[in-house]
Design a protein around this motif. Structure first.
Motif, PDB file in Angstrom:
ATOM      1  N   LEU A  89       0.809  -1.217  -0.133  1.00 33.46           N
ATOM      2  CA  LEU A  89      -0.025  -0.059  -0.178  1.00 33.46           C
ATOM      3  C   LEU A  89       0.847   1.372  -0.054  1.00 33.46           C
ATOM      4  CD1 LEU A  89      -2.749  -0.898   2.584  1.00 33.46           C
ATOM      5  CD2 LEU A  89      -3.054  -1.039   0.015  1.00 33.46           C
ATOM      6  N   LEU A  90       2.018   1.237   0.692  1.00 33.31           N
ATOM      7  CA  LEU A  90       2.860   2.277   0.851  1.00 33.31           C
ATOM      8  C   LEU A  90       4.002   2.435   0.110  1.00 33.31           C
ATOM      9  CD1 LEU A  90       2.634   2.559   4.582  1.00 33.31           C
ATOM     10  CD2 LEU A  90       1.467   3.974   3.020  1.00 33.31           C
ATOM     11  N   LYS A  91       4.268   1.458  -1.203  1.00 31.65           N
ATOM     12  CA  LYS A  91       5.185   1.574  -1.951  1.00 31.65           C
ATOM     13  C   LYS A  91       5.826   2.669  -2.553  1.00 31.65           C
ATOM     14  CE  LYS A  91       2.819  -0.685  -5.744  1.00 31.65           C
ATOM     15  NZ  LYS A  91       3.078   0.636  -6.835  1.00 31.65           N
ATOM     16  N   ASP A  92       4.800   3.451  -2.743  1.00 32.46           N
ATOM     17  CA  ASP A  92       5.131   4.708  -3.653  1.00 32.46           C
ATOM     18  C   ASP A  92       5.547   5.916  -2.784  1.00 32.46           C
ATOM     19  OD1 ASP A  92       4.653   3.325  -6.055  1.00 32.46           O
ATOM     20  OD2 ASP A  92       2.525   3.739  -5.816  1.00 32.46           O
ATOM     21  N   LEU A  93       5.309   5.794  -1.488  1.00 32.33           N
ATOM     22  CA  LEU A  93       5.532   6.916  -0.401  1.00 32.33           C
ATOM     23  C   LEU A  93       6.564   6.548   0.206  1.00 32.33           C
ATOM     24  CD1 LEU A  93       4.132   9.320   0.852  1.00 32.33           C
ATOM     25  CD2 LEU A  93       3.127   7.639   2.504  1.00 32.33           C
ATOM     26  N   LEU A  94       6.942   5.598   0.739  1.00 34.44           N
ATOM     27  CA  LEU A  94       7.988   5.527   1.788  1.00 34.44           C
ATOM     28  C   LEU A  94       9.470   5.790   1.024  1.00 34.44           C
ATOM     29  CD1 LEU A  94       7.099   2.022   3.271  1.00 34.44           C
ATOM     30  CD2 LEU A  94       7.013   4.203   4.228  1.00 34.44           C
ATOM     31  N   PRO A  95       9.700   5.459  -0.152  1.00 36.10           N
ATOM     32  CA  PRO A  95      11.127   5.894  -0.853  1.00 36.10           C
ATOM     33  C   PRO A  95      11.255   7.240  -0.818  1.00 36.10           C
ATOM     34  CG  PRO A  95      10.090   3.966  -2.143  1.00 36.10           C
ATOM     35  CD  PRO A  95       8.991   4.361  -1.223  1.00 36.10           C
ATOM     36  N   GLY A  96      10.128   8.008  -0.747  1.00 35.86           N
ATOM     37  CA  GLY A  96      10.445   9.606  -0.979  1.00 35.86           C
ATOM     38  C   GLY A  96      10.877  10.216   0.300  1.00 35.86           C
ATOM     39  N   PHE A  97      10.781   9.407   1.547  1.00 37.34           N
ATOM     40  CA  PHE A  97      11.413   9.969   2.604  1.00 37.34           C
ATOM     41  C   PHE A  97      12.967   9.716   2.653  1.00 37.34           C
ATOM     42  CE2 PHE A  97       7.303   8.592   4.314  1.00 37.34           C
ATOM     43  CZ  PHE A  97       6.936   9.897   4.650  1.00 37.34           C
ATOM     44  N   TYR A  98      13.567   9.016   1.891  1.00 36.08           N
ATOM     45  CA  TYR A  98      14.910   8.748   1.689  1.00 36.08           C
ATOM     46  C   TYR A  98      15.597   9.779   0.645  1.00 36.08           C
ATOM     47  CZ  TYR A  98      14.626   4.384   4.233  1.00 36.08           C
ATOM     48  OH  TYR A  98      14.237   3.498   5.138  1.00 36.08           O
ATOM     49  N   ILE A  99      15.046   9.953  -0.388  1.00 35.24           N
ATOM     50  CA  ILE A  99      15.916  10.595  -1.429  1.00 35.24           C
ATOM     51  C   ILE A  99      14.642  11.317  -2.475  1.00 35.24           C
ATOM     52  CG2 ILE A  99      15.965   8.869  -3.131  1.00 35.24           C
ATOM     53  CD1 ILE A  99      18.791   9.490  -3.479  1.00 35.24           C
ATOM     54  N   ASP A 100      15.027  12.367  -3.185  1.00 31.99           N
ATOM     55  CA  ASP A 100      14.447  13.377  -3.961  1.00 31.99           C
ATOM     56  C   ASP A 100      14.841  12.882  -5.423  1.00 31.99           C
ATOM     57  OD1 ASP A 100      12.564  14.674  -5.321  1.00 31.99           O
ATOM     58  OD2 ASP A 100      13.560  16.820  -4.757  1.00 31.99           O
TER      59      ASP A 100
END
Length: 451
Positions: free
Chosen positions: A336-347
């Motif tokens: 469910l959060l696969k598209d959201l979580l990586p954005g916390f690490y890098i832009d």
């Protein structure tokens, strides 16, 4: 047997497990903080941390594996009320872990040149080497801390190591912030600043756990070193006979995850950064399972000491069921959060997209990954380590790695292919380890009934 016979053990399992879960998450959070802060510096520094930690994690798996030998021996001695034997295992365990920390520090320094021959981006290797040199030294305080932690875990006192780990993370965050970015009077050291923050936090963690344990009445008798006490080669051999195979078990698993770092590096800097993000997220949920694995070791070890083999099976299966349910929730969360979580690490849009794809596979192997580590914990409680070591090797390196290597090439499935190999290896491991535990525990019950 009714389902309630297993579910009624959930509260006790979680009571023992949650401090271990939080403590293990604390170790991962050190890496998470490094990744989040360094990710703001760009993809190359983030990939460098991934590369440097790939060697550190191999060393860490060996060191922690050796220290795991302390827990079932302490748990069995505690279950049978044998203080003297438990104290001997504790003292010898501290010495063994300290020597192991020194050895791993030196081994990491010697292994540095390996990074130049792994077909990695040159700018990533140049950044990784100074980071690795500093973090390698932190293996010494970390391994000694592990001896204290595994000793306390064996007595079912799991919360003290949790306190130490959580507080050390606060120390790590503060020094990371000051040293990575050069805040206030501190120099801007970027990756080296993150490594120094980790080193300081691990010395603090060791000091804190030593200070708190020696002051507690529960542990006082174990901290008495008699003048007549001598080092016993038989005790060292007992620790090594359990610790070495356990270290190999962890090495085989950590090494295949480390191999994904190197394989991803051959695809480029962005795939390697995405691989690091997905690995970091997956490792956090894995630490929940590690907590239940320690619980399985403690409770199975206690029941073995008491010779209550029917209860041993029931309690072990309760931990298997509990981890399955917990990991199922995490699997749904990853999807469910696969598209959201990586954005916390890098832009970086490409890195985020690649990491989101990998999280789908990570969601699939949550169940088997959780089960295999808890079943390994139960087998460790039975002090059965040799056959499980062979099972781990077959699962990860005969089944899993060839899949990763073949399908992980740029002209095949790329990063997704690498992670499909992880899924295959973890699933094979969970199945074979379950069959092993079921066989051994049934055998104990039958032998007792036939006497």
């Amino acid at each position: 047997m009714q389902l309630s016979a297993y579910t009624k053990e959930f509260s006790k399992n979680l009571n023992i497990a949650y401090p271990v879960m939080l403590g293990q998450l604390g170790h991962v959070l050190v890496g998470l903080v490094d990744n989040l802060m360094i990710g703001r510096l760009g993809a190359a520094p983030l990939a460098a941390v991934s590369l440097g930690n790939s060697l550190v994690f191999i060393a860490l798996s060996l060191g922690i594996g050796f220290s795991f030998a302390i827990t079932p021996l302490i748990a069995e001695a505690d279950g049978s009320g044998d203080l003297e034997t438990g104290r001997s295992y504790f003292h010898h365990g501290i010495i063994l872990c300290a020597l192991n920390g020194i050895f791993l520090f030196l081994a990491l320094l010697v292994a540095k040149p390996v990074l130049y021959y792994m077909d990695q981006p040159p700018e990533v290797v140049e950044l990784a080497i100074p980071y690795l040199e500093i973090v390698a030294f932190s293996m010494i305080p970390l391994m000694i801390f592990q001896a204290f932690k595994q000793f306390a875990d064996g007595l079912s006192q799991t919360r003290y190591a949790m306190y130490a780990t959580i507080l050390s993370n606060v120390v790590n965050v503060v020094f990371n912030y000051l040293l990575i970015y050069g805040i206030w009077i501190f120099p801007r050291l970027e990756l080296q600043g993150a490594a120094i923050g980790t080193l300081i936090s691990r010395f603090f963690m060791l000091w804190f756990v030593w200070e708190i344990l020696r002051r507690k009445d529960k542990f006082a008798a174990y901290f008495v070193w008699s003048k007549k006490e001598h080092l016993n080669s038989g005790v060292f051999k007992r620790l090594l006979s359990l610790g070495f195979p356990t270290a190999l078990q962890m090495l085989f698993e950590v090494a295949i995850f480390t191999a994904t770092v190197f394989l991803a590096g051959t695809l480029g800097t962005n795939p390697q950064a995405a691989n690091q993000i997905a690995l970091n997220l997956a490792s956090m949920t894995f630490m929940i399972a590690v907590g239940l694995g320690v619980t399985a070791t403690i409770r199975v070890g206690n029941q073995k000491g008491l010779k209550h083999f029917k209860d041993l099976r029931r309690i072990a299966f309760s931990t298997f069921l509990l981890v399955f349910l917990i990991e199922a929730v995490f699997a749904v969360g990853f999807i469910l959060l696969k598209d959201l979580l990586p954005g916390f690490y890098i832009d970086n849009t490409e890195v985020i997209l690649l990491a989101a794809q990998l999280l789908i596979v990570a969601a699939l192997f949550q169940l088997s990954d959780g089960l295999q580590v808890v079943i390994l914990g139960a087998l460790r409680g039975l002090q059965d380590v040799k056959i499980p070591t062979l099972i781990c090797f077959i699962a990860y390196w005969i089944i899993g790695f060839p899949v990763s290597y073949f399908y992980g090439k740029a002209d095949m499935l790329g990063s997704m292919g690498i992670w499909l190999g992880l899924l295959a290896g973890l699933t094979a491991s969970a199945l074979m380890l379950y069959l092993r535990f079921n066989y051994l525990s049934k055998k104990l019950v039958l032998n007792q009934e036939n006497k």
